[in-house]
Motif scaffolding. Structure first.
Motif, mmCIF file in Angstrom:
data_model
loop_
_atom_site.group_PDB
_atom_site.id
_atom_site.type_symbol
_atom_site.label_atom_id
_atom_site.label_comp_id
_atom_site.label_asym_id
_atom_site.label_seq_id
_atom_site.Cartn_x
_atom_site.Cartn_y
_atom_site.Cartn_z
ATOM 1 N N SER A 147 0.831 -1.195 0.000
ATOM 2 C CA SER A 147 0.000 0.000 0.000
ATOM 3 C C SER A 147 0.872 1.254 0.000
ATOM 4 C CB SER A 147 -0.961 0.015 1.191
ATOM 5 O OG SER A 147 -0.264 0.180 2.394
ATOM 6 N N GLN A 148 2.056 1.190 0.612
ATOM 7 C CA GLN A 148 2.957 2.335 0.572
ATOM 8 C C GLN A 148 3.464 2.545 -0.855
ATOM 9 O OE1 GLN A 148 5.874 1.207 3.464
ATOM 10 N NE2 GLN A 148 4.746 2.111 5.161
ATOM 11 N N ARG A 149 3.746 1.453 -1.556
ATOM 12 C CA ARG A 149 4.201 1.569 -2.938
ATOM 13 C C ARG A 149 3.122 2.193 -3.796
ATOM 14 N NH1 ARG A 149 6.814 -3.524 -2.369
ATOM 15 N NH2 ARG A 149 4.904 -4.520 -3.016
ATOM 16 N N SER A 150 1.866 1.759 -3.605
ATOM 17 C CA SER A 150 0.799 2.275 -4.444
ATOM 18 C C SER A 150 0.498 3.738 -4.141
ATOM 19 C CB SER A 150 -0.465 1.429 -4.279
ATOM 20 O OG SER A 150 -0.958 1.563 -2.980
ATOM 21 N N SER A 151 0.893 4.210 -2.958
ATOM 22 C CA SER A 151 0.611 5.603 -2.624
ATOM 23 C C SER A 151 1.592 6.560 -3.275
ATOM 24 C CB SER A 151 0.606 5.799 -1.110
ATOM 25 O OG SER A 151 1.900 5.620 -0.592
ATOM 26 N N THR A 152 2.663 6.053 -3.833
ATOM 27 C CA THR A 152 3.635 6.917 -4.493
ATOM 28 C C THR A 152 3.492 6.749 -6.005
ATOM 29 O OG1 THR A 152 5.330 5.213 -4.274
ATOM 30 C CG2 THR A 152 5.264 6.905 -2.571
ATOM 31 N N LEU A 153 2.368 7.206 -6.530
ATOM 32 C CA LEU A 153 2.099 7.114 -7.957
ATOM 33 C C LEU A 153 2.872 8.183 -8.707
ATOM 34 C CD1 LEU A 153 -1.790 6.770 -7.737
ATOM 35 C CD2 LEU A 153 -0.155 4.934 -8.205
ATOM 36 N N SER A 154 3.200 7.874 -9.962
ATOM 37 C CA SER A 154 3.843 8.890 -10.790
ATOM 38 C C SER A 154 2.822 9.977 -11.115
ATOM 39 C CB SER A 154 4.362 8.259 -12.081
ATOM 40 O OG SER A 154 3.266 7.891 -12.906
ATOM 41 N N ARG A 155 3.319 11.137 -11.484
ATOM 42 C CA ARG A 155 2.419 12.238 -11.840
ATOM 43 C C ARG A 155 1.522 11.849 -13.005
ATOM 44 N NH1 ARG A 155 4.586 17.951 -10.509
ATOM 45 N NH2 ARG A 155 6.185 17.460 -8.993
ATOM 46 N N GLU A 156 2.109 11.139 -13.977
ATOM 47 C CA GLU A 156 1.341 10.745 -15.148
ATOM 48 C C GLU A 156 0.218 9.780 -14.768
ATOM 49 O OE1 GLU A 156 4.746 10.399 -14.997
ATOM 50 O OE2 GLU A 156 5.204 12.240 -16.082
ATOM 51 N N ARG A 193 -5.444 17.931 -6.655
ATOM 52 C CA ARG A 193 -4.147 17.739 -6.007
ATOM 53 C C ARG A 193 -4.324 16.848 -4.798
ATOM 54 N NH1 ARG A 193 -1.865 23.394 -4.503
ATOM 55 N NH2 ARG A 193 -0.815 21.969 -3.125
ATOM 56 N N GLY A 194 -3.211 16.373 -4.284
ATOM 57 C CA GLY A 194 -3.238 15.587 -3.055
ATOM 58 C C GLY A 194 -3.422 14.104 -3.310
ATOM 59 N N ARG A 195 -3.674 13.413 -2.246
ATOM 60 C CA ARG A 195 -3.773 11.963 -2.285
ATOM 61 C C ARG A 195 -5.091 11.526 -2.920
ATOM 62 N NH1 ARG A 195 -4.043 8.201 2.920
ATOM 63 N NH2 ARG A 195 -3.804 6.229 1.863
ATOM 64 N N ILE A 196 -5.025 10.481 -3.725
ATOM 65 C CA ILE A 196 -6.211 9.899 -4.332
ATOM 66 C C ILE A 196 -6.724 8.833 -3.365
ATOM 67 C CG2 ILE A 196 -7.113 8.591 -6.291
ATOM 68 C CD1 ILE A 196 -4.835 9.826 -7.974
ATOM 69 N N SER A 197 -8.013 8.867 -3.076
ATOM 70 C CA SER A 197 -8.568 7.945 -2.082
ATOM 71 C C SER A 197 -8.442 6.489 -2.526
ATOM 72 C CB SER A 197 -10.040 8.266 -1.817
ATOM 73 O OG SER A 197 -10.828 7.857 -2.917
ATOM 74 N N ARG A 198 -8.416 5.624 -1.539
ATOM 75 C CA ARG A 198 -8.320 4.188 -1.799
ATOM 76 C C ARG A 198 -9.508 3.712 -2.630
ATOM 77 N NH1 ARG A 198 -7.519 0.207 3.108
ATOM 78 N NH2 ARG A 198 -5.629 1.429 3.121
ATOM 79 N N GLU A 199 -10.708 4.251 -2.347
ATOM 80 C CA GLU A 199 -11.903 3.831 -3.073
ATOM 81 C C GLU A 199 -11.766 4.117 -4.567
ATOM 82 O OE1 GLU A 199 -12.040 5.831 -0.306
ATOM 83 O OE2 GLU A 199 -12.667 4.258 1.086
#
Length: 111
Positions: free
Chosen positions: A68-77, A96-102
């Motif tokens: 889940s930590q890996r998935s939270s660091t998405l590339s800008r693209e 901007r900001g974090r995209i929710s898990r849902e």
């Protein structure tokens, strides 16, 4: 109407008032026990020789946390792609900001 709920822990070992819940695992099963400070110390002291010689296991929980930590660091693209998809499919997502898990889960399910 006001309501006051009080939880009193009872020591599972001797029936006295407990002050903490101790979690431990053995043979792949995780246990919880409510203990007084004195009994919690006895448990920790009894396990200490084994803990001292043991190594930490890589549990499924720690693997899930890392993934889940890996998935939270998405590339800008990738983030831009997910945001565009979410907006096109009626999801509310900020620019901007974090995209929710849902939203991430919905995006992954659709692709």
């Amino acid at each position: 109407m006001a309501k006051h709920t009080q939880v009193i822990l009872i020591d599972d070992l001797d029936g006295s008032e407990a002050s903490q819940t101790v979690t431990f695992a053995l043979d792949g099963t995780t246990y919880e026990i409510d203990l007084s400070d004195e009994n919690a110390k006895k448990l920790r002291d009894a396990l200490q020789p084994f803990v001292k010689c043991a190594r930490r296991a890589d549990t499924g929980q720690s693997r899930r946390r890392r993934s889940s930590q890996r998935s939270s660091t998405l590339s800008r693209e990738k983030s831009a792609e997910i945001r565009a998809w979410a907006k096109a499919h009626g999801h509310r997502v900020s620019d901007r900001g974090r995209i929710s898990r849902e939203i991430l889960e919905a995006y992954e399910a659709a692709h």
